[in-house]
Design a protein around this motif. Structure first.
Motif, PDB file in Angstrom:
ATOM      1  N   ALA A 116       7.540   0.148 -20.415  1.00  0.00           N
ATOM      2  CA  ALA A 116       8.333  -0.969 -20.931  1.00  0.00           C
ATOM      3  C   ALA A 116       8.989  -1.742 -19.793  1.00  0.00           C
ATOM      4  O   ALA A 116       9.336  -1.177 -18.749  1.00  0.00           O
ATOM      5  CB  ALA A 116       9.389  -0.450 -21.896  1.00  0.00           C
ATOM      6  N   GLY A 117       9.178  -3.027 -20.003  1.00  0.00           N
ATOM      7  CA  GLY A 117       9.935  -3.843 -19.069  1.00  0.00           C
ATOM      8  C   GLY A 117       9.099  -4.522 -18.007  1.00  0.00           C
ATOM      9  O   GLY A 117       7.880  -4.348 -17.913  1.00  0.00           O
ATOM     10  N   SER A 118       9.792  -5.311 -17.197  1.00  0.00           N
ATOM     11  CA  SER A 118       9.152  -6.052 -16.119  1.00  0.00           C
ATOM     12  C   SER A 118       8.834  -5.140 -14.945  1.00  0.00           C
ATOM     13  O   SER A 118       9.350  -4.021 -14.846  1.00  0.00           O
ATOM     14  CB  SER A 118      10.068  -7.192 -15.662  1.00  0.00           C
ATOM     15  OG  SER A 118      10.393  -8.052 -16.741  1.00  0.00           O
ATOM     16  N   ILE A 119       7.986  -5.648 -14.034  1.00  0.00           N
ATOM     17  CA  ILE A 119       7.559  -4.867 -12.878  1.00  0.00           C
ATOM     18  C   ILE A 119       7.932  -5.638 -11.619  1.00  0.00           C
ATOM     19  O   ILE A 119       7.444  -6.751 -11.389  1.00  0.00           O
ATOM     20  CB  ILE A 119       6.032  -4.653 -12.878  1.00  0.00           C
ATOM     21  CG1 ILE A 119       5.523  -4.313 -14.268  1.00  0.00           C
ATOM     22  CG2 ILE A 119       5.634  -3.599 -11.857  1.00  0.00           C
ATOM     23  CD1 ILE A 119       4.059  -4.646 -14.447  1.00  0.00           C
ATOM     24  N   GLN A 120       8.792  -5.056 -10.794  1.00  0.00           N
ATOM     25  CA  GLN A 120       9.137  -5.644  -9.503  1.00  0.00           C
ATOM     26  C   GLN A 120       8.461  -4.828  -8.408  1.00  0.00           C
ATOM     27  O   GLN A 120       8.721  -3.631  -8.265  1.00  0.00           O
ATOM     28  CB  GLN A 120      10.642  -5.651  -9.281  1.00  0.00           C
ATOM     29  CG  GLN A 120      11.077  -6.233  -7.943  1.00  0.00           C
ATOM     30  CD  GLN A 120      10.737  -7.723  -7.843  1.00  0.00           C
ATOM     31  OE1 GLN A 120      11.260  -8.533  -8.592  1.00  0.00           O
ATOM     32  NE2 GLN A 120       9.844  -8.057  -6.915  1.00  0.00           N
ATOM     33  N   LEU A 121       7.592  -5.475  -7.640  1.00  0.00           N
ATOM     34  CA  LEU A 121       6.865  -4.817  -6.564  1.00  0.00           C
ATOM     35  C   LEU A 121       7.332  -5.385  -5.229  1.00  0.00           C
ATOM     36  O   LEU A 121       7.399  -6.605  -5.064  1.00  0.00           O
ATOM     37  CB  LEU A 121       5.355  -5.041  -6.717  1.00  0.00           C
ATOM     38  CG  LEU A 121       4.755  -4.728  -8.103  1.00  0.00           C
ATOM     39  CD1 LEU A 121       3.285  -5.131  -8.144  1.00  0.00           C
ATOM     40  CD2 LEU A 121       4.935  -3.265  -8.443  1.00  0.00           C
ATOM     41  N   ILE A 122       7.644  -4.510  -4.277  1.00  0.00           N
ATOM     42  CA  ILE A 122       8.095  -4.945  -2.956  1.00  0.00           C
ATOM     43  C   ILE A 122       7.348  -4.126  -1.916  1.00  0.00           C
ATOM     44  O   ILE A 122       7.500  -2.892  -1.863  1.00  0.00           O
ATOM     45  CB  ILE A 122       9.625  -4.784  -2.789  1.00  0.00           C
ATOM     46  CG1 ILE A 122      10.363  -5.514  -3.912  1.00  0.00           C
ATOM     47  CG2 ILE A 122      10.060  -5.304  -1.424  1.00  0.00           C
ATOM     48  CD1 ILE A 122      11.882  -5.326  -3.885  1.00  0.00           C
ATOM     49  N   GLY A 123       6.521  -4.790  -1.111  1.00  0.00           N
ATOM     50  CA  GLY A 123       5.702  -4.078  -0.148  1.00  0.00           C
ATOM     51  C   GLY A 123       5.872  -4.587   1.261  1.00  0.00           C
ATOM     52  O   GLY A 123       6.087  -5.780   1.488  1.00  0.00           O
ATOM     53  N   GLY A 124       5.761  -3.668   2.209  1.00  0.00           N
ATOM     54  CA  GLY A 124       5.801  -4.026   3.621  1.00  0.00           C
ATOM     55  C   GLY A 124       4.502  -3.619   4.285  1.00  0.00           C
ATOM     56  O   GLY A 124       4.112  -2.455   4.246  1.00  0.00           O
ATOM     57  N   GLY A 125       3.783  -4.587   4.880  1.00  0.00           N
ATOM     58  CA  GLY A 125       2.535  -4.293   5.564  1.00  0.00           C
ATOM     59  C   GLY A 125       1.501  -3.687   4.638  1.00  0.00           C
ATOM     60  O   GLY A 125       1.258  -4.193   3.532  1.00  0.00           O
ATOM     61  N   SER A 126       0.895  -2.557   5.062  1.00  0.00           N
ATOM     62  CA  SER A 126      -0.116  -1.915   4.226  1.00  0.00           C
ATOM     63  C   SER A 126       0.492  -1.204   3.022  1.00  0.00           C
ATOM     64  O   SER A 126      -0.239  -0.646   2.194  1.00  0.00           O
ATOM     65  CB  SER A 126      -0.943  -0.925   5.057  1.00  0.00           C
ATOM     66  OG  SER A 126      -0.120   0.073   5.610  1.00  0.00           O
ATOM     67  N   GLY A 127       1.816  -1.259   2.892  1.00  0.00           N
ATOM     68  CA  GLY A 127       2.463  -0.752   1.689  1.00  0.00           C
ATOM     69  C   GLY A 127       2.094  -1.542   0.449  1.00  0.00           C
ATOM     70  O   GLY A 127       2.424  -1.141  -0.663  1.00  0.00           O
ATOM     71  N   VAL A 128       1.384  -2.641   0.625  1.00  0.00           N
ATOM     72  CA  VAL A 128       0.924  -3.423  -0.517  1.00  0.00           C
ATOM     73  C   VAL A 128      -0.207  -2.724  -1.262  1.00  0.00           C
ATOM     74  O   VAL A 128      -0.499  -3.069  -2.415  1.00  0.00           O
ATOM     75  CB  VAL A 128       0.471  -4.830  -0.056  1.00  0.00           C
ATOM     76  CG1 VAL A 128      -0.884  -4.760   0.651  1.00  0.00           C
ATOM     77  CG2 VAL A 128       0.400  -5.799  -1.233  1.00  0.00           C
ATOM     78  N   VAL A 129      -0.853  -1.733  -0.647  1.00  0.00           N
ATOM     79  CA  VAL A 129      -2.065  -1.144  -1.237  1.00  0.00           C
ATOM     80  C   VAL A 129      -1.822  -0.563  -2.630  1.00  0.00           C
ATOM     81  O   VAL A 129      -2.497  -0.957  -3.592  1.00  0.00           O
ATOM     82  CB  VAL A 129      -2.688  -0.102  -0.285  1.00  0.00           C
ATOM     83  CG1 VAL A 129      -3.881   0.575  -0.964  1.00  0.00           C
ATOM     84  CG2 VAL A 129      -3.130  -0.762   1.009  1.00  0.00           C
ATOM     85  N   PRO A 130      -0.886   0.382  -2.835  1.00  0.00           N
ATOM     86  CA  PRO A 130      -0.692   0.885  -4.196  1.00  0.00           C
ATOM     87  C   PRO A 130      -0.134  -0.169  -5.141  1.00  0.00           C
ATOM     88  O   PRO A 130      -0.365  -0.103  -6.351  1.00  0.00           O
ATOM     89  CB  PRO A 130       0.289   2.043  -4.009  1.00  0.00           C
ATOM     90  CG  PRO A 130       1.033   1.698  -2.765  1.00  0.00           C
ATOM     91  CD  PRO A 130       0.026   1.035  -1.878  1.00  0.00           C
TER      92      PRO A 130
END
Length: 250
Positions: A116-130
């Motif tokens: 449930a709810g919105s999804i906030q994604l915050i990635g640094g460098g290759s942390g974007v992969v998952p």
């Protein structure tokens, strides 16, 4: 807020590389055919093991980049200087080669379409992969949950998945913001790190119904998590994944 991995009895299996894609000068996506793969959740990772001719073995964990659609599994690897595993995966591995893996691993840093709810994604460098796996699962499931990605990179040439990210951002339910720390493209006035002001302007507000996922190098993750909590976000809904020498998957 650190991820607590949910481990079960895992066995090693040998997959076959069916495709490789160069993402940046130092990062590559590897597509694997794994006939015995049980499926995975967006945000999980797998272990890769290499065995040298003299019997020496080295293994590392890598986040899965793909949503599970019942076919192949993708992982994106960024080369680590003087690494034991990543240089081989990025520079040597070819289509048709075998690769020994086990997984999936992890049960905390995952997103399910029914969440449930919105999804906030915050990635640094290759942390974007998952986080990319989550966005792909979001698209695959035709989810209408609002999603935002803040992606911090050094410069435009450091962006992983630029075309795929922009395509996903064309959805009315997905918002994408690049944060450049060293060099920005023409027309982008801001160069700097994610700070409280940027989070207030681009991230969902603490009062919103959301779960936040933060992934990247340990200092990045700790700084962003502290900023989120200081801004009033519920720590129980801030999920973190760290990588590198003192973290987890790479």
């Amino acid at each position: 807020m650190e991820r607590t991995a949910v481990r079960r009895r895992l066995t090693w299996q040998v997959g076959t590389v069916t495709e490789v894609r160069e993402e940046t000068a130092t990062a590559r996506t590897i597509v694997l055919d794994l006939p015995d793969w049980p499926g995975h959740l967006a945000g999980q990772h797998l272990d890769v093991r290499l065995t040298a001719p003299d019997g020496y073995r080295a293994s590392r964990s890598y986040s899965i980049a793909s949503a599970w659609t019942g076919s192949t599994v993708e992982l994106t690897v960024e080369q680590v200087p003087d690494g034991e595993v990543s240089p081989y995966l990025v520079e040597v591995l070819e289509v048709g080669d075998p690769l020994e893996v086990r997984g999936p691993v992890g049960g905390w840093f995952v997103w399910r379409p029914e969440t449930a709810g919105s999804i906030q994604l915050i990635g640094g460098g290759s942390g974007v992969v998952p986080l990319m796996a989550m966005l792909r699962e979001h698209a695959h499931a035709s989810s209408t949950a609002p999603a935002r990605l803040l992606y911090s990179v050094r410069r435009p040439t450091s962006v992983i998945y630029p075309a795929d990210l922009k395509k996903l951002a064309m959805s009315d339910d997905v918002d994408l913001t690049f944060v450049y720390t060293r060099e920005a493209p023409p027309g982008e006035p801001r160069v700097g790190r994610i700070d409280a002001e940027l989070l207030a302007a681009k991230a969902f507000a603490p009062a919103d119904d959301l779960t936040t996922y933060v992934c990247g190098p340990t200092p990045f993750v700790e700084t962003v998590a502290d900023l989120l909590v200081a801004a009033g976000h519920d720590p129980a809904r801030v999920r973190t994944e760290r990588f590198g020498p003192t973290g987890g998957p790479q």
